[in-house]
Write a protein that holds these residues in place. Structure first.
Motif, PDB file in Angstrom:
ATOM      1  N   GLY A 128     -73.838  -1.670  -4.348  1.00 19.10           N
ATOM      2  CA  GLY A 128     -74.360  -0.709  -5.319  1.00 19.10           C
ATOM      3  C   GLY A 128     -73.264  -0.110  -6.169  1.00 19.10           C
ATOM      4  N   SER A 129     -73.630   0.422  -7.337  1.00 16.73           N
ATOM      5  CA  SER A 129     -72.655   0.994  -8.258  1.00 16.73           C
ATOM      6  C   SER A 129     -72.266   2.400  -7.813  1.00 16.73           C
ATOM      7  CB  SER A 129     -73.229   1.026  -9.676  1.00 16.73           C
ATOM      8  OG  SER A 129     -74.427   1.793  -9.715  1.00 16.73           O
ATOM      9  N   GLY A 130     -71.329   2.991  -8.560  1.00 11.59           N
ATOM     10  CA  GLY A 130     -70.825   4.314  -8.209  1.00 11.59           C
ATOM     11  C   GLY A 130     -69.312   4.286  -8.107  1.00 11.59           C
ATOM     12  N   THR A 131     -68.687   5.412  -8.345  1.00  8.18           N
ATOM     13  CA  THR A 131     -67.233   5.477  -8.378  1.00  8.18           C
ATOM     14  C   THR A 131     -66.603   5.040  -7.058  1.00  8.18           C
ATOM     15  OG1 THR A 131     -67.310   7.290  -9.978  1.00  8.18           O
ATOM     16  CG2 THR A 131     -65.248   6.975  -8.794  1.00  8.18           C
ATOM     17  N   ALA A 205     -63.227  -1.055 -16.530  1.00  6.87           N
ATOM     18  CA  ALA A 205     -63.800  -0.922 -17.868  1.00  6.87           C
ATOM     19  C   ALA A 205     -64.843  -2.016 -18.121  1.00  6.87           C
ATOM     20  CB  ALA A 205     -62.692  -0.985 -18.918  1.00  6.87           C
ATOM     21  N   SER A 206     -64.558  -3.222 -17.656  1.00  7.42           N
ATOM     22  CA  SER A 206     -65.508  -4.326 -17.836  1.00  7.42           C
ATOM     23  C   SER A 206     -66.803  -4.083 -17.067  1.00  7.42           C
ATOM     24  CB  SER A 206     -64.867  -5.641 -17.367  1.00  7.42           C
ATOM     25  OG  SER A 206     -63.692  -5.933 -18.106  1.00  7.42           O
ATOM     26  N   MET A 207     -66.661  -3.599 -15.823  1.00  7.10           N
ATOM     27  CA  MET A 207     -67.843  -3.350 -15.008  1.00  7.10           C
ATOM     28  C   MET A 207     -68.688  -2.214 -15.580  1.00  7.10           C
ATOM     29  SD  MET A 207     -65.982  -3.744 -11.294  1.00  7.10           S
ATOM     30  CE  MET A 207     -67.413  -3.250 -10.341  1.00  7.10           C
ATOM     31  N   SER A 208     -68.017  -1.142 -16.015  1.00  3.43           N
ATOM     32  CA  SER A 208     -68.758  -0.021 -16.601  1.00  3.43           C
ATOM     33  C   SER A 208     -69.381  -0.421 -17.932  1.00  3.43           C
ATOM     34  CB  SER A 208     -67.825   1.177 -16.794  1.00  3.43           C
ATOM     35  OG  SER A 208     -67.352   1.652 -15.552  1.00  3.43           O
ATOM     36  N   TYR A 209     -68.702  -1.278 -18.676  1.00  2.00           N
ATOM     37  CA  TYR A 209     -69.243  -1.778 -19.945  1.00  2.00           C
ATOM     38  C   TYR A 209     -70.545  -2.541 -19.706  1.00  2.00           C
ATOM     39  CZ  TYR A 209     -69.549  -4.515 -24.254  1.00  2.00           C
ATOM     40  OH  TYR A 209     -69.983  -5.107 -25.418  1.00  2.00           O
ATOM     41  N   LEU A 210     -70.593  -3.271 -18.598  1.00  2.00           N
ATOM     42  CA  LEU A 210     -71.794  -4.040 -18.261  1.00  2.00           C
ATOM     43  C   LEU A 210     -72.856  -3.190 -17.576  1.00  2.00           C
ATOM     44  CD1 LEU A 210     -70.089  -7.311 -16.957  1.00  2.00           C
ATOM     45  CD2 LEU A 210     -71.223  -6.972 -19.154  1.00  2.00           C
ATOM     46  N   GLY A 211     -72.509  -1.918 -17.291  1.00  2.00           N
ATOM     47  CA  GLY A 211     -73.480  -1.010 -16.692  1.00  2.00           C
ATOM     48  C   GLY A 211     -73.574  -1.076 -15.185  1.00  2.00           C
ATOM     49  N   VAL A 212     -72.584  -1.708 -14.515  1.00  2.40           N
ATOM     50  CA  VAL A 212     -72.619  -1.820 -13.053  1.00  2.40           C
ATOM     51  C   VAL A 212     -71.401  -1.155 -12.418  1.00  2.40           C
ATOM     52  CG1 VAL A 212     -73.998  -3.926 -13.032  1.00  2.40           C
ATOM     53  CG2 VAL A 212     -71.516  -4.092 -13.186  1.00  2.40           C
ATOM     54  N   THR A 217     -73.521   9.171 -15.637  1.00  5.51           N
ATOM     55  CA  THR A 217     -73.243  10.609 -15.760  1.00  5.51           C
ATOM     56  C   THR A 217     -71.757  10.918 -15.653  1.00  5.51           C
ATOM     57  OG1 THR A 217     -73.609  10.891 -13.371  1.00  5.51           O
ATOM     58  CG2 THR A 217     -75.499  11.216 -14.830  1.00  5.51           C
ATOM     59  N   ASP A 218     -70.959   9.950 -15.178  1.00 10.42           N
ATOM     60  CA  ASP A 218     -69.508  10.119 -15.091  1.00 10.42           C
ATOM     61  C   ASP A 218     -68.860   9.416 -16.277  1.00 10.42           C
ATOM     62  OD1 ASP A 218     -69.795  11.418 -12.643  1.00 10.42           O
ATOM     63  OD2 ASP A 218     -69.686   9.527 -11.527  1.00 10.42           O
ATOM     64  N   PRO A 219     -68.208  10.154 -17.176  1.00 11.89           N
ATOM     65  CA  PRO A 219     -67.596   9.517 -18.345  1.00 11.89           C
ATOM     66  C   PRO A 219     -66.585   8.453 -17.931  1.00 11.89           C
ATOM     67  CG  PRO A 219     -67.618  11.909 -18.591  1.00 11.89           C
ATOM     68  CD  PRO A 219     -68.028  11.620 -17.175  1.00 11.89           C
ATOM     69  N   SER A 220     -66.669   7.311 -18.546  1.00 12.66           N
ATOM     70  CA  SER A 220     -65.752   6.206 -18.286  1.00 12.66           C
ATOM     71  C   SER A 220     -65.482   5.502 -19.602  1.00 12.66           C
ATOM     72  CB  SER A 220     -66.357   5.232 -17.276  1.00 12.66           C
ATOM     73  OG  SER A 220     -65.651   4.010 -17.255  1.00 12.66           O
ATOM     74  N   LEU A 221     -64.255   5.031 -19.787  1.00  4.90           N
ATOM     75  CA  LEU A 221     -63.907   4.366 -21.042  1.00  4.90           C
ATOM     76  C   LEU A 221     -64.746   3.115 -21.244  1.00  4.90           C
ATOM     77  CD1 LEU A 221     -59.998   4.720 -21.023  1.00  4.90           C
ATOM     78  CD2 LEU A 221     -61.701   6.148 -22.186  1.00  4.90           C
ATOM     79  N   GLY A 222     -65.027   2.385 -20.173  1.00  2.00           N
ATOM     80  CA  GLY A 222     -65.841   1.179 -20.296  1.00  2.00           C
ATOM     81  C   GLY A 222     -67.265   1.494 -20.694  1.00  2.00           C
ATOM     82  N   TYR A 223     -67.846   2.531 -20.093  1.00  2.00           N
ATOM     83  CA  TYR A 223     -69.217   2.926 -20.432  1.00  2.00           C
ATOM     84  C   TYR A 223     -69.289   3.448 -21.869  1.00  2.00           C
ATOM     85  CZ  TYR A 223     -73.784   5.148 -20.127  1.00  2.00           C
ATOM     86  OH  TYR A 223     -75.091   5.510 -20.351  1.00  2.00           O
TER      87      TYR A 223
END
Length: 266
Positions: A128-131, A205-212, A217-223
């Motif tokens: 599952g996703s999450g920091t 960044a790649s994973m957050s860009y893909l939404g996983v 709700t947590d700011p990330s450069l990829g998101y």
């Protein structure tokens, strides 16, 4: 001053400057990164909003500061986890050799057979996703690289005369490893830490860009880069600001690592 020192000097200054901004983002930002203002939607670069605003009227500079903090934290914790576990595995296999070395290397070969980001995506789909899960998954993915470096160095050093002498003198194995061997791999391991950090930042960044990756709700450069993709025409400054932040971060730490490696080769 030599070229090697310029790599190290510029990389160190740039990395420390970015670190100051990241730490500042944990305690203070010009605006609330989550505050929306319908009157300030898609504002360009100005003295009021240094990086403009997004489609919700949020200050991009404030979000970049906070997002960089998330990305850097994940990168650092990932590298620490990978380095500690990988160094431990590499130290054991490199020093003992034999079937232990063969078994561990086969397992690491299986892990490294997959592209790092692809393997991370597979693992994150399971846990599952999450920091926290992103840190755990990336730590596992980058462990083999540290293990291989440590293992090869230990395998070379264990045949050196000073190690053989320590064995003949009855020095315990744990002391040989911690006192005589580990300090000698620092010069080799240090550049790996900077490379590992950069790889972790790009992977997160790649994973957050893909939404996983991290939670939305947590700011990330990829998101944030994923958000900016849909506004390349209406708000190009959004993607440019976030993208340049990632590029400068990678460039600064990469220069630092290059300088450290050149210093070690001197």
């Amino acid at each position: 001053m030599s070229t090697q020192n310029w790599y190290l000097k510029i990389g160190r200054i740039a990395s420390l400057a970015l670190l100051v901004l990241v730490v500042m983002g944990f305690f203070w930002t010009p605006y609330d990164p989550s505050a929306m203002n319908s009157l300030d939607k898609l504002q360009g670069l100005s003295l009021t909003h240094l990086m403009g605003t997004d489609h919700f009227g949020r200050d991009i500079f404030s979000r970049v500061l906070q997002g960089a903090g998330t990305t850097v934290t994940i990168g650092l914790l990932t590298v620490v986890m990978g380095a500690v576990v990988g160094t431990l595995i590499g130290a054991i296999t490199g020093y003992l050799g034999g079937w232990v070395d063969s078994l561990c290397m086969h397992v690491l070969d299986v892990i490294t057979a997959f592209p790092s980001v692809l393997l991370a995506l597979v693992l994150i789909s399971v846990v599952g996703s999450g920091t926290t899960n992103v840190i755990l998954v990336l730590g596992i993915v980058f462990t083999p690289s540290f293990a291989r470096v440590t293992r090869s160095t230990f395998a070379t050093l264990r045949t050196q005369n000073f190690i053989q002498s320590a064995r003949l003198m009855g020095v315990p194995t744990w002391r040989i490893v911690t006192v005589h061997l580990l300090p000698n791999i620092w010069s080799v391991l240090t550049p790996c830490l900077t490379i590992g950090f950069n790889n972790a930042v790009l992977a997160e960044a790649s994973m957050s860009y893909l939404g996983v990756g991290v939670s939305p709700t947590d700011p990330s450069l990829g998101y944030m880069l994923s958000e900016a993709q849909g506004m390349l025409v209406t708000a190009p400054w959004y993607a440019l600001s976030v993208g340049m932040t990632i590029v400068v971060m990678i460039f600064a730490v990469g220069l630092w690592g290059e300088g450290l490696q050149k210093e070690a080769e001197r």
